[in-house]
Design a protein around this motif. Structure first.
Motif, PDB file in Angstrom:
ATOM      1  N   UNK A  90      -4.883 -17.777  44.894  1.00 31.30           N
ATOM      2  CA  UNK A  90      -4.801 -18.633  46.082  1.00 31.30           C
ATOM      3  C   UNK A  90      -4.816 -20.111  45.666  1.00 31.30           C
ATOM      4  N   UNK A  91      -5.685 -20.392  44.694  1.00 33.94           N
ATOM      5  CA  UNK A  91      -5.784 -21.775  44.204  1.00 33.94           C
ATOM      6  C   UNK A  91      -4.458 -22.226  43.593  1.00 33.94           C
ATOM      7  N   UNK A  92      -3.855 -21.335  42.799  1.00 41.12           N
ATOM      8  CA  UNK A  92      -2.563 -21.675  42.171  1.00 41.12           C
ATOM      9  C   UNK A  92      -1.511 -21.994  43.222  1.00 41.12           C
ATOM     10  N   UNK A  93      -1.498 -21.163  44.281  1.00 43.32           N
ATOM     11  CA  UNK A  93      -0.452 -21.345  45.301  1.00 43.32           C
ATOM     12  C   UNK A  93      -0.564 -22.701  45.985  1.00 43.32           C
ATOM     13  N   UNK A  94      -1.775 -23.301  45.988  1.00 43.08           N
ATOM     14  CA  UNK A  94      -1.978 -24.579  46.685  1.00 43.08           C
ATOM     15  C   UNK A  94      -1.949 -25.791  45.756  1.00 43.08           C
ATOM     16  N   UNK A 167       7.598 -28.176  43.813  1.00 46.56           N
ATOM     17  CA  UNK A 167       6.996 -29.296  44.557  1.00 46.56           C
ATOM     18  C   UNK A 167       6.861 -29.033  46.059  1.00 46.56           C
ATOM     19  N   UNK A 168       7.473 -27.931  46.529  1.00 47.55           N
ATOM     20  CA  UNK A 168       7.558 -27.730  47.977  1.00 47.55           C
ATOM     21  C   UNK A 168       6.182 -27.589  48.638  1.00 47.55           C
ATOM     22  N   UNK A 169       5.195 -27.120  47.887  1.00 47.50           N
ATOM     23  CA  UNK A 169       3.851 -26.960  48.462  1.00 47.50           C
ATOM     24  C   UNK A 169       3.004 -28.224  48.291  1.00 47.50           C
ATOM     25  N   UNK A 170       3.621 -29.268  47.739  1.00 45.69           N
ATOM     26  CA  UNK A 170       2.919 -30.525  47.458  1.00 45.69           C
ATOM     27  C   UNK A 170       1.682 -30.288  46.591  1.00 45.69           C
ATOM     28  N   UNK A 171       1.877 -29.708  45.391  1.00 44.39           N
ATOM     29  CA  UNK A 171       0.722 -29.355  44.543  1.00 44.39           C
ATOM     30  C   UNK A 171       0.087 -30.572  43.890  1.00 44.39           C
ATOM     31  N   UNK A 172      -1.116 -30.388  43.387  1.00 46.45           N
ATOM     32  CA  UNK A 172      -1.832 -31.466  42.692  1.00 46.45           C
ATOM     33  C   UNK A 172      -1.218 -31.712  41.326  1.00 46.45           C
TER      34      UNK A 172
ATOM     35  N   UNK B 297       2.470 -15.622  39.366  1.00 46.80           N
ATOM     36  CA  UNK B 297       2.245 -16.985  38.897  1.00 46.80           C
ATOM     37  C   UNK B 297       2.238 -17.966  40.070  1.00 46.80           C
ATOM     38  N   UNK B 298       3.159 -17.751  41.002  1.00 47.60           N
ATOM     39  CA  UNK B 298       3.250 -18.660  42.148  1.00 47.60           C
ATOM     40  C   UNK B 298       2.065 -18.531  43.097  1.00 47.60           C
ATOM     41  N   UNK B 299       1.231 -17.544  42.848  1.00 50.64           N
ATOM     42  CA  UNK B 299       0.030 -17.415  43.663  1.00 50.64           C
ATOM     43  C   UNK B 299       0.024 -16.226  44.597  1.00 50.64           C
ATOM     44  N   UNK B 300       1.046 -15.377  44.488  1.00 54.72           N
ATOM     45  CA  UNK B 300       1.027 -14.155  45.304  1.00 54.72           C
ATOM     46  C   UNK B 300      -0.101 -13.265  44.778  1.00 54.72           C
ATOM     47  N   UNK B 301      -1.045 -12.885  45.637  1.00 57.83           N
ATOM     48  CA  UNK B 301      -2.134 -12.022  45.159  1.00 57.83           C
ATOM     49  C   UNK B 301      -1.590 -10.674  44.680  1.00 57.83           C
ATOM     50  N   UNK B 302      -2.275 -10.085  43.720  1.00 62.12           N
ATOM     51  CA  UNK B 302      -1.829  -8.803  43.156  1.00 62.12           C
ATOM     52  C   UNK B 302      -1.649  -7.752  44.243  1.00 62.12           C
TER      53      UNK B 302
END
Lengths: 232, 384
Positions: A90-94, A167-172, B297-302
């Motif tokens: 979840x953290x990665x996605x944001x 960049x679409x999610x505006x990441x840090x 990697x993009x954050x999709x949970x397993x």
């Protein structure tokens, strides 16, 4: 602020005394050895070094893909070692935008859908997702190719779509692993221009692994890794 | 729902692979369901035989007839209440096997007493009893050929002793029905005519193909069977007497162990198709590993990635299963109209896709889908 959000706000990435070992049968392979690194917000950092020096491993630790054997990795104020696998995803996605050497676009999705992909994890409506994805594509100069599939794009265009997706999610933080490694000189220059644009105009912190001195020259700071240790 | 396009795009993009996977699954499910339905119908049919009826035939084979003199001797054995000759005539309508329907020479009065499931209005019964060339036809057969009482038609047998140089001429004296609840196994596509007609038209060369007996008590079946066969033990033509159920079973067993044969063929083909599908999937798995890694990697949970893969595989299974069931339903519906096979399967009242078989088919399809998902082993794939 939670207990893990302890880092200095002006520091985007803080790697503190990080060690990373891989176990191969009975043998322990040392990849990173007590590494320390600070990346301020808005910095464009190039990590260089020979193959096997630990560049990609360090990048993976910063991106929350891998975990350190010991030490602390703090990104955007969050200590990654304290997060569970689910929390980390979840953290990665944001917080993280990924740019890969081989683009890693989903072949069955067109450019717009590929860029929209990370937004599927957000609560945005379909219309909002489409608008944001289209905006990102416009920034990378591929609005007219939004319906094209990866197979219908050149390498440089694919990488630009991948940057839009990052960049679409505006990441840090944007992490890039050899972003120009699979591109011709002209395309590589365009990609580096684009990354510089995101760094300068949008203030994105970028950590880039590269072998290419010309790519590294675009960064504010160049750090060299050798045998798991930063040498400069 | 927002992930649905992602799943559908995968299915659509590699449409050839999707199609071949779905078709392979459909063939598996089709085979499993069709064969299981036939096997079920056979088993069901076997259990429908009337326990009060015995069948006596030539000891060696149904191909050989018993002498006509046996009828009275058998009728005299204690416990035997009634007997009727039932000879398979093998008559072809319009001289073509594709119009074939079961037709038997019987002794009308005894036949109707022994087979209460054959229901005829009294006036039609009497007409048949007194008409040498008369016959009765089942309701379905009459409807198929638009026959009415009083209509004429001809049949020519393919069995050499019954070929007399010209077709047999018949008059429809009655159209029989049955009580499908009480007698679910009754074939309404058959035709019965007077044995006397056959006997006389063949120059009294026709013997007894089978003799059906009505006995006083099903409990005496074993004793009576033994008594009949013992009666002819030392004669030139020995008999074999068994219950109607056992007779049906042995009739079907002429083709070997039908259930084993059908299931064996079906499973062998299904297994081969599965291996081919597994090979196709292993190629697909390699292609998708990178993609699954990217999603993670993009954050999709397993769990979400797993769910996407699972839903896609189950959709494949469901499509294959549904297509297989439709094909099986069509085949089972068409089977009774297939020459020869149709004559056999029409004897099985239980022929039809039962909810149990449908659930088997769908279950098997979903299991195949799960297996496909397992092939992808997405839980093992790490972020790239």
């Amino acid at each position: 602020m939670s207990a893990t959000e302890v880092a200095n706000k002006t520091t985007a990435v803080s790697v503190q005394n990080v060690r990373k070992f891989y176990q191969r049968d009975t043998m322990q392979i040392k990849v990173l050895d007590g590494l320390n690194l600070e990346v301020p917000q808005g910095e464009f950092l190039a990590l260089m070094g020979p193959s096997g020096s630990g560049k990609t491993t360090l990048l993976n630790l910063i991106a929350g893909i891998d975990r350190a054997t010991s030490g602390r990795v703090l990104v955007a104020g969050t200590e990654l070692g304290t997060l569970s696998e689910g929390q980390l995803a979840k953290w990665r996605s944001r917080n993280v935008g990924f740019i890969f050497q081989f683009y890693n676009l989903i072949p069955v999705l067109n450019a717009l859908e590929n860029v929209e992909l990370p937004l599927l994890l957000s609560p945005l409506s379909k219309r909002e997702r489409r608008e944001r994805a289209m905006t990102a594509l416009r920034i990378v100069g591929l609005a007219d190719r939004s319906k094209h599939y990866p197979g219908q794009l050149s390498g440089g265009q694919e990488q630009r779509v991948a940057i839009a997706r990052a960049v679409v999610t505006d990441p840090t933080v944007l992490v890039a692993d050899e972003p120009t490694g699979d591109l011709d000189h002209q395309s590589a220059e365009e990609i580096l221009d684009l990354m510089q644009t995101f760094n300068k105009e949008f203030g994105k912190t970028i950590v880039m692994v590269t072998h290419d001195p010309r790519a590294a020259a675009r960064a504010h700071v160049q750090r060299h890794l050798d045998k798991g240790v930063l040498t400069n | 729902m927002k992930f649905a396009p992602l799943i559908l795009k995968h299915l659509r993009k590699n449409w050839l692979r999707t199609l071949s996977t779905v078709l392979a699954m459909a063939v598996c499910i089709f085979l499993i369901c069709t064969l299981q339905t036939v096997v079920d119908a056979v088993n069901y049919g076997l259990h429908l035989g009337n326990a009060s009826r015995l069948v006596t035939r030539h000891y060696v084979s149904l191909v050989f007839n018993l002498p006509n003199s046996y009828k009275n001797k058998i009728a005299a054995i204690p416990g035997v209440q009634n007997t009727t000759i039932v000879n398979w005539f093998g008559g072809m309508y319009r001289g073509d096997m594709k119009y074939f329907f079961p037709n038997m020479a019987v002794e009308p009065e005894a036949f109707l007493q022994i087979y209460p499931e054959i229901m005829l209005p009294e006036d039609q019964k009497q007409a048949w009893f007194h008409d040498g060339r008369g016959c009765i036809v089942g309701r379905k057969l009459a409807e198929k050929w638009s026959w009415k009482v009083g209509d004429h038609f001809q049949l020519e047998s393919f069995i050499p002793p019954y070929r007399v140089g010209k077709p047999f001429d018949f008059i429809v004296d009655g159209i029989y029905d049955t009580d499908t609840v009480k007698y679910p196994g009754t074939d309404l596509s058959a035709m019965y005519f007077n044995y006397k007609y056959l006997y006389e038209a063949t120059g009294q060369r026709a013997g007894i193909g089978t003799l059906t007996l009505l006995i006083d008590d099903p409990k005496n079946a074993g004793r009576i069977s033994k008594a009949i066969d013992a009666e002819f033990e030392n004669s030139d033509v020995q008999t074999k007497t068994e219950t109607e159920q056992a007779f049906r079973a042995s009739f079907i067993a002429m083709a070997g162990n039908l259930a084993l044969l059908l299931n064996g063929i079906g499973l062998a083909v299904a297994f081969t198709i599965l291996l081919v599908t597994a090979n196709t999937m292993s190629i697909a798995v390699r292609e998708r590993q990178q993609e699954i890694g990217v999603l993670k990697t993009l954050g999709f949970p397993s769990g979400l990635v797993m769910a996407l893969v699972l839903i896609e595989a189950l959709l494949l299974g469901l499509m294959g299963g549904a297509l297989g069931l439709i094909l099986a339903g069509g085949a089972i519906h068409a089977l009774p109209n297939v020459p020869f096979i149709g004559d056999v399967v029409r004897q099985f009242p239980g022929l039809g896709l039962s909810p149990r078989i449908v659930s088997y088919g769908l279950g098997a399809a979903l299991l195949l889908g799960l297996w496909l998902a397992w092939c992808r082993r997405c839980w093992r794939i790490a972020p790239v």
